[in-house]
Design an enzyme around this catalytic site. Sequence first.
Site, short mmCIF file in Angstrom:
data_model
loop_
_atom_site.label_atom_id
_atom_site.label_comp_id
_atom_site.label_asym_id
_atom_site.label_seq_id
_atom_site.Cartn_x
_atom_site.Cartn_y
_atom_site.Cartn_z
CG ASP A 1 -12.30 4.37 5.82
OD1 ASP A 1 -11.94 5.13 6.62
OD2 ASP A 1 -12.01 4.37 4.51
CE LYS B 1 -9.51 3.03 3.30
NZ LYS B 1 -9.65 4.31 2.89
CB SER C 1 -8.91 5.54 7.41
OG SER C 1 -9.10 5.76 5.86
NE ARG D 1 -10.13 10.94 9.37
CZ ARG D 1 -9.45 10.02 8.84
NH1 ARG D 1 -9.86 9.11 8.21
NH2 ARG D 1 -8.30 10.63 8.34
CG HIS E 1 -1.75 1.25 1.29
ND1 HIS E 1 -2.97 1.32 0.71
CD2 HIS E 1 -1.32 2.46 1.88
CE1 HIS E 1 -3.45 2.78 0.86
NE2 HIS E 1 -2.46 3.41 1.86
N1 URA Z 1 -6.10 7.43 2.95
C1 URA Z 1 -6.86 6.74 3.59
O1 URA Z 1 -7.49 5.61 2.86
N2 URA Z 1 -7.48 7.09 4.68
C2 URA Z 1 -6.95 8.37 5.30
O2 URA Z 1 -7.47 8.69 6.17
C3 URA Z 1 -6.02 9.11 4.62
C4 URA Z 1 -5.52 8.56 3.40
#
Ligand code: URA
Length: 453
Positions: free
Chosen positions: A180, A206, A202, A187, A101
Amino acid sequence: MRAIDIIMKKRGTKVRDANGNQILASSTTLTKEEIKFLIDEYTAGRIPDYQMSAFTMAVYFNGMNFEETGALTDAMLHSGDVIELHGKDGLPENEIYVDKHSTGGVGDKISLPLAPIVAACGVMDPMMSGRALGHTGGTLDKLESIEGFNVNLTEEQFRAGIKKDGFAMMGQTPNVAPADKKMYALRDVTATVESVPLITSSILSKKVAEGADALVFDVKYGSGAFMKTIPDSEELATFLVKTAQAMGKKATAFMTAMNTPLGRMVGNFLEIEETVECLQGKGPADVMELTYALGAEMVLLAGKAESEEEARKMCEDAVSSGKALEIFLANVKTQGGNPEKLMAEIGKRRSQFHTQVLAEKDGYIKLDAFKTGLASVYLGVGRNKSDDKVCPDAGIIMHKKTGDCVKKGELILDVYGKDEACLPQAVKMLTEEALSYSETKPHSDQLIYKIIK
Ligand code: URA
């Protein structure tokens, strides 16, 4: 349990010191049960946005420890579907599935050559990617610039792709980490994005949902990165690794430079083109270096090599033997594209709306990642609004990079737009903001600053 009590615990109380000055007393650590209650009830719509906003602001100011962050990630992960790979639809039971990632950057196409390279080394990679966000590009948008390429896979198609090619590339299904989705949108409009525990949960909720057992993080720092400074990037890298490990995943984070774009191309199809160059062993040095470093770590985490040297050699051999390119093209076919057509377009497919940036004077140049990313959005590579369409053929070819010496009039950039009208403003942004000249060679960052395990 009540949301207000949990918010109050995380907020803490104001007290006065001996001099009568008001200070904020440290907040209390939340329990796993409290965090789970908050996320479950919020996802179900029984806790309103205003209470979740207050909670995220309390976390922004008071933070969370690794245990709380792990509990938050776990609750967000289980708010939706978690893809199972082990022993399902013919996938091996005892495999260590590994993914990478990146926190995002400009010209960061590493996922595209990386997946087939590690697949050629025997790694199985469930790759769930995102779209262009702000000034940064998105793997899904790049893949969709290949005519017919389908990123909207079902779980069954995802597993079948991994079984066949060693990896598959898909976007998030609507039911991956729905908590999320709701929290990120909130947010975004309540100034609580820049919180390390919230970003960690977050990203991880995922990533873990896609079924990976081991994760390699590429945490960028610099102007084009989400985290601008090395200490902020290091804090995020450490949180990602420790939280992932606390959730039973193997994890490594690479802190890498993003003050200038990666590689020579920024754009959707242009980055597919650069991917093919990398898989032919002739990609730009920075992209090759980072791909091999991240790839070697994935090979090691998957247990396919005994040492870093062996893992690196396996990745290099995957390219020099042509096997990685073969797997990349096989995946293009599996996911609905036409590999022959794609290869025929390499070096030829360009937007008709084109201009060039030539050196205004002699000197060393510097190209800023953030400003280049903003200009690329303007050209149509990314989006200004979430429902904007990206242009597959827009982008920038960098004939010179930060640290190169140029002569007045020399070609620095080829610029391709979604239409004629966007070109003058994009060129203004590139020449007046992204590009600068100096008489002495500018400092160049170490590409890989630190590795955190
Ligand atoms: N990328 C994400 O998936 N979440 C965040 O909070 C910031 C960047």
